[in-house]
Design an enzyme around this catalytic site. Structure first.
Site, short mmCIF file in Angstrom:
data_model
loop_
_atom_site.label_atom_id
_atom_site.label_comp_id
_atom_site.label_asym_id
_atom_site.label_seq_id
_atom_site.Cartn_x
_atom_site.Cartn_y
_atom_site.Cartn_z
N ASP A 8 21.67 47.17 72.19
CA ASP A 8 21.96 47.49 70.73
C ASP A 8 24.66 48.07 70.38
O ASP A 8 24.75 48.11 71.34
CB ASP A 8 22.32 48.83 70.82
CG ASP A 8 22.71 50.34 70.31
OD1 ASP A 8 22.79 50.11 68.65
OD2 ASP A 8 21.95 52.09 70.37
N GLU A 12 19.46 47.39 63.87
CA GLU A 12 19.51 48.46 65.22
C GLU A 12 18.44 47.83 66.17
O GLU A 12 17.44 47.29 65.21
CB GLU A 12 18.72 49.55 64.22
CG GLU A 12 19.68 49.98 64.30
CD GLU A 12 20.90 51.03 65.12
OE1 GLU A 12 21.01 51.01 65.77
OE2 GLU A 12 21.96 51.42 64.83
N GLU A 14 29.35 54.02 64.39
CA GLU A 14 28.13 54.15 64.02
C GLU A 14 27.57 55.22 65.32
O GLU A 14 26.66 56.19 64.71
CB GLU A 14 27.09 52.82 64.35
CG GLU A 14 26.04 53.10 63.46
CD GLU A 14 24.99 53.71 65.08
OE1 GLU A 14 23.58 54.11 64.18
OE2 GLU A 14 24.96 53.46 65.93
N GLU A 15 28.10 55.00 66.35
CA GLU A 15 27.84 56.06 67.80
C GLU A 15 28.57 57.16 67.64
O GLU A 15 28.18 57.73 68.65
CB GLU A 15 27.90 55.01 68.77
CG GLU A 15 26.53 54.15 69.38
CD GLU A 15 25.85 54.05 69.70
OE1 GLU A 15 25.41 54.82 69.59
OE2 GLU A 15 25.33 52.69 69.17
N ASP A 34 30.55 48.78 67.57
CA ASP A 34 31.01 49.94 69.01
C ASP A 34 29.82 50.14 69.70
O ASP A 34 28.51 49.72 69.17
CB ASP A 34 32.17 51.29 68.22
CG ASP A 34 30.72 51.98 67.11
OD1 ASP A 34 29.38 51.74 66.19
OD2 ASP A 34 30.11 53.16 67.35
N HIS A 69 22.01 52.71 75.45
CA HIS A 69 22.52 53.46 76.17
C HIS A 69 22.70 53.46 77.97
O HIS A 69 22.76 54.70 78.03
CB HIS A 69 22.20 54.90 74.97
CG HIS A 69 22.63 54.46 73.19
ND1 HIS A 69 22.99 56.45 72.85
CD2 HIS A 69 22.41 53.74 72.86
CE1 HIS A 69 23.42 55.65 71.72
NE2 HIS A 69 22.89 54.14 71.88
#
Length: 376
Positions: A101, A164, A135-136, A70, A349
């Site tokens: 990511d 990560e 996870e996010e 995700d 992000h």
């Protein structure tokens, strides 16, 4: 120009719009590459979350790779220089949501497995992948549920490599061998609502809580230690009032601790309550523990990662516990050694997320060398 298998796979993964908790077919794509290598795949769906446990081998020791398919939302796509789910390599960088990511890491580990299995068909132990699409987001139906499933049937991981994005300036310059704990507090302070012209008939909840918040912000929590920076306290939200001529009768405050092993969640909760009580507040306080701190000391996995980075890049790596939480917080309590190693995190992000294309090939070589160090 032909691309490496790692970059081709990374682009295929990025094309899938897997915003939390949607996997968008990423795990199926990954399994299509793993099955020919001898991996068996188990789909574990909890709620709206897709999870994959893939394993090659039945014996120990077990080296697992943990990651997530995700990605966070893109925001307005018009702000991106290139469409976020239409990956492109430009000026040496792979652009797209998830490039850093962490779809780049997923691709790098799979191609590392392909080369490792080809070169070491009779390797010792087992290789596993624990992949989630949550996870996010809340992270309630992802890795934590898979770990519970594995523990219930006594299936253990000895080492866990998490993809990560740990690197800062060059791929492999930093690996995370631990993470701080994260504790959230949700405080509601009560007063008496009233007219601003008649404050003697009201009790301002904001005025009441302000000295306590000041005390919390100035409190010395600890010095940290050799492995962790000092514990930090941050107020993240303050909300009060329903009109410009009304004394607020209630104030909501959210705050967060990122804490090291010098404190526990319980000790921090006790100290917060003591400070609030000193200020004679009328309040309700709820807590949410996102994860306890964990640390993997120097051992087989840390040494393998350090040696692999040195072999592939020629550089020494820094061990760090900085940054936010990761799914390592769910895996470390099982007793597995856990490290995080992935691409540079400068654009994660963000709008125009990207990663240097050659870094993913380097990362794949590092992952392969870790497999060699531990299982060849």
């Amino acid at each position: 120009m032909s691309l490496s298998p790692t970059l081709e796979l990374a682009k295929d993964l990025i094309r899938r719009q897997s915003v939390t908790p949607d996997d968008a077919g990423c795990q199926e794509l990954m399994m299509s590459r793993l099955a020919p290598l001898g991996f068996s795949g188990e789909n574990l769906r909890f709620g709206e979350t897709d999870n994959l446990w893939a394993r090659k081998g039945n014996n120990g020791p077990v080296l697992a790779f943990a990651g997530h398919t995700d990605v966070v939302p893109t925001g307005p796509e018009k702000n991106w220089a290139h469409p976020p789910f239409d990956p492109i390599i430009k000026d040496g960088y792979l652009h797209g949501r998830g490039a850093a990511d962490m779809k780049g890491s997923l691709a790098a580990f799979i191609t590392a497995c392909e080369r490792f299995v080809a070169n070491h068909p009779n390797h010792r132990g087992s290789i596993a992948l624990l992949i989630t699409s949550d996870e996010e987001g809340p992270a309630q139906d992802g890795t934590v549920k898979v770990v519970e499933t594995l523990e219930a049937r006594n299936e253990k991981m000895d080492w866990c490599l998490i993809g990560e994005p740990s690197s800062t300036h060059q791929v492999g310059d930093v690996i995370k061998n631990g993470r701080r704990g994260s504790l959230h507090g949700y405080l509601t302070v009560r007063g008496v609502q009233g007219h601003v012209a008649y404050p003697h008939l009201a009790e301002n909840a904001v005025h009441n809580v302000a000295p306590a918040l000041d005390a919390l912000a100035k409190e010395f929590w600890d010095n940290g230690n050799d492995f962790f920076p000092p514990t930090t306290f941050q107020i993240t939200r303050v909300e009060a009032g329903v009109g410009s001529n009304i004394v607020p009768g209630e104030c909501l405050v959210h705050f967060n601790f990122r804490y090291c092993t010098e404190n526990t969640a319980e000790s921090l909760e006790e100290r917060v309550v003591a400070i609030l009580d000193r200020h004679n507040l009328k309040y309700d306080l709820q807590w949410h523990l996102s994860g306890r701190p964990f640390l993997t000391d120097k051992g087989a996995l840390v040494s393998a990662a350090q040696n692999a980075i040195r072999t592939v890049t020629g550089r020494e790596t820094e061990l760090s516990t900085s940054g936010g939480t990761s799914d390592g917080r769910f895996i470390a309590p099982t007793g597995a050694q856990v490290v995080e190693l992935g691409p540079i995190n400068a654009t994660i992000h963000k709008v125009d997320e990207c990663v240097k294309a050659e870094d993913l090939d380097t990362l794949s070589e590092i992952y392969e060398q870790i497999l060699v160090e531990l299982l060849a």
